[in-house]
Design an enzyme around this catalytic site. Structure first.
Site, PDB file in Angstrom:
ATOM      1  N   ARG A  69     -26.399  -0.585 -25.804  1.00 31.45           N
ATOM      2  CA  ARG A  69     -25.792  -1.488 -26.783  1.00 31.45           C
ATOM      3  C   ARG A  69     -25.043  -2.628 -26.094  1.00 31.45           C
ATOM      4  NH1 ARG A  69     -22.374   2.624 -30.335  1.00 31.45           N
ATOM      5  NH2 ARG A  69     -22.015   0.767 -31.625  1.00 31.45           N
ATOM      6  N   LEU A  76     -25.265  11.593 -27.597  1.00 30.64           N
ATOM      7  CA  LEU A  76     -25.604  10.360 -28.304  1.00 30.64           C
ATOM      8  C   LEU A  76     -24.437   9.927 -29.185  1.00 30.64           C
ATOM      9  CD1 LEU A  76     -29.251  11.073 -29.582  1.00 30.64           C
ATOM     10  CD2 LEU A  76     -28.562   9.885 -27.491  1.00 30.64           C
ATOM     11  N   ASP A  77     -24.331   8.621 -29.400  1.00 25.84           N
ATOM     12  CA  ASP A  77     -23.360   8.116 -30.363  1.00 25.84           C
ATOM     13  C   ASP A  77     -23.695   8.638 -31.760  1.00 25.84           C
ATOM     14  OD1 ASP A  77     -22.129   6.588 -28.373  1.00 25.84           O
ATOM     15  OD2 ASP A  77     -23.428   4.852 -28.760  1.00 25.84           O
ATOM     16  N   ARG A  78     -22.701   8.647 -32.610  1.00 23.08           N
ATOM     17  CA  ARG A  78     -22.876   9.194 -33.963  1.00 23.08           C
ATOM     18  C   ARG A  78     -24.079   8.585 -34.692  1.00 23.08           C
ATOM     19  NH1 ARG A  78     -18.564   8.507 -39.019  1.00 23.08           N
ATOM     20  NH2 ARG A  78     -19.877   9.524 -40.601  1.00 23.08           N
ATOM     21  N   THR A 126     -26.680   6.951 -33.450  1.00 23.17           N
ATOM     22  CA  THR A 126     -27.944   6.922 -32.711  1.00 23.17           C
ATOM     23  C   THR A 126     -28.711   8.198 -33.040  1.00 23.17           C
ATOM     24  OG1 THR A 126     -26.984   5.631 -30.905  1.00 23.17           O
ATOM     25  CG2 THR A 126     -28.997   6.859 -30.420  1.00 23.17           C
TER      26      THR A 126
END
Length: 294
Positions: free
Chosen positions: A230, A131-133, A135
């Protein structure tokens, strides 16, 4: 780590049989140099000819922690852990892997701390779903190379179901739709963009609730591209609330992309059990929804 299988069909070689069980070429090379193989309780080499009814046992060498990766003792919410998997409920703001921005306190560093305290045999985390930071939600981690190989096969076969919750800006008109648009890196920035030269990407969504300035959607990924959710909603003119990179509006005090990895489902290739995991939305998400409903 010891694993056993029964030979139920004719095979041409030990290598082919182990490949059918998910042991990659790299894993097979490890076995040749550092592992142990038994057939019917007796130590053998890789030239053995297998017969239907044989029991094959392999002992995989431990995966030793990388000394260059720092240990963090900061807390980590672990929803599930066994010999093969760890499911982590990641908070927004925590990086998954070490990088230039943070090399000492990421999800990987914290897992290393947990496994060191447990004196675990394998101490190399294999991130299956990153996951992105900013999220929040579920991160699936394999605890050894074989588990990672099998998880990759499940994903390639599209038998893993990952569902997210997202709050996008504006009003989506369709209650349900499939965004089918290839994505490629934007040469002018760090974002992804819809491009005919990109890789195929499919995002399916269902509207859960509409607000005056935003829409809550449940999302299922059919591919796993960088920033896929996104970038896809931004391409429709509905960037996620709080998503600065994709020019999403700051609403209700949300200062990160309103994206949450909510559920994960797969059939465990080791036990054939159906695994289901759920992550409740965090406090900042609840506050945003409460504000949007006013």
């Amino acid at each position: 780590m010891k694993l056993s299988w029964a030979v139920t069909a004719p095979v041409t070689s030990m290598k082919r049989f182990l490949s059918q069980q998910g042991i990659s070429h790299r894993g097979y090379s490890d076995l040749k140099h550092r592992g142990i193989i038994w057939v019917n309780g007796r130590n053998v080499d890789q030239t053995v000819q297998l017969q239907v009814g044989d029991e094959v046992t392999v002992i995989l060498p431990p995966e030793v922690a990388d000394p260059e990766v720092a240990v963090s003792t900061e807390p980590l919410t672990i929803l599930f852990s066994n010999r093969d998997w760890v499911i982590v409920d990641k908070p927004a703001g925590l990086n998954v892997v070490p990088g230039p921005a943070n090399r000492t306190d990421t999800l990987v560093n914290r897992l290393k701390g947990v496994w060191q305290a447990e004196n675990a045999e394998n101490r190399v985390p294999h991130i299956v779903t990153r996951l992105d930071r900013f999220t929040s939600g579920l991160v699936w981690v394999a605890r050894h190379r074989l588990a990672n190989s099998l998880a990759s096969q499940l994903q390639a076969a599209h038998t893993v179901e990952k569902r997210y919750l997202a709050i996008v800006s504006g009003q989506l008109t369709a209650d349900h739709d499939l965004i089918d648009a290839p994505l490629a890196p934007d040469p002018t920035g760090y974002n992804q963009m819809v491009s005919p030269a990109g890789k195929p990407a499919q995002t399916e969504y269902w509207v859960q609730e509409r607000f005056a300035d935003a829409t809550l959607v449940r999302v299922q990924l059919h591919t796993g591209r960088t920033h896929q959710i996104r970038a896809h909603f931004a391409s429709l003119g509905h960037p996620l609330v709080g998503d600065e990179l994709y020019h999403g509006p700051l609403l209700g005090g949300m200062h990160r992309q309103a994206l949450h990895a909510a559920t994960l489902d797969f059939t465990d290739p080791f036990t054939q059990e159906n695994r289901h995991f759920n992550s409740p939305v965090p406090a900042d998400w609840q506050a945003l929804v409460a504000t949007l409903r006013q």
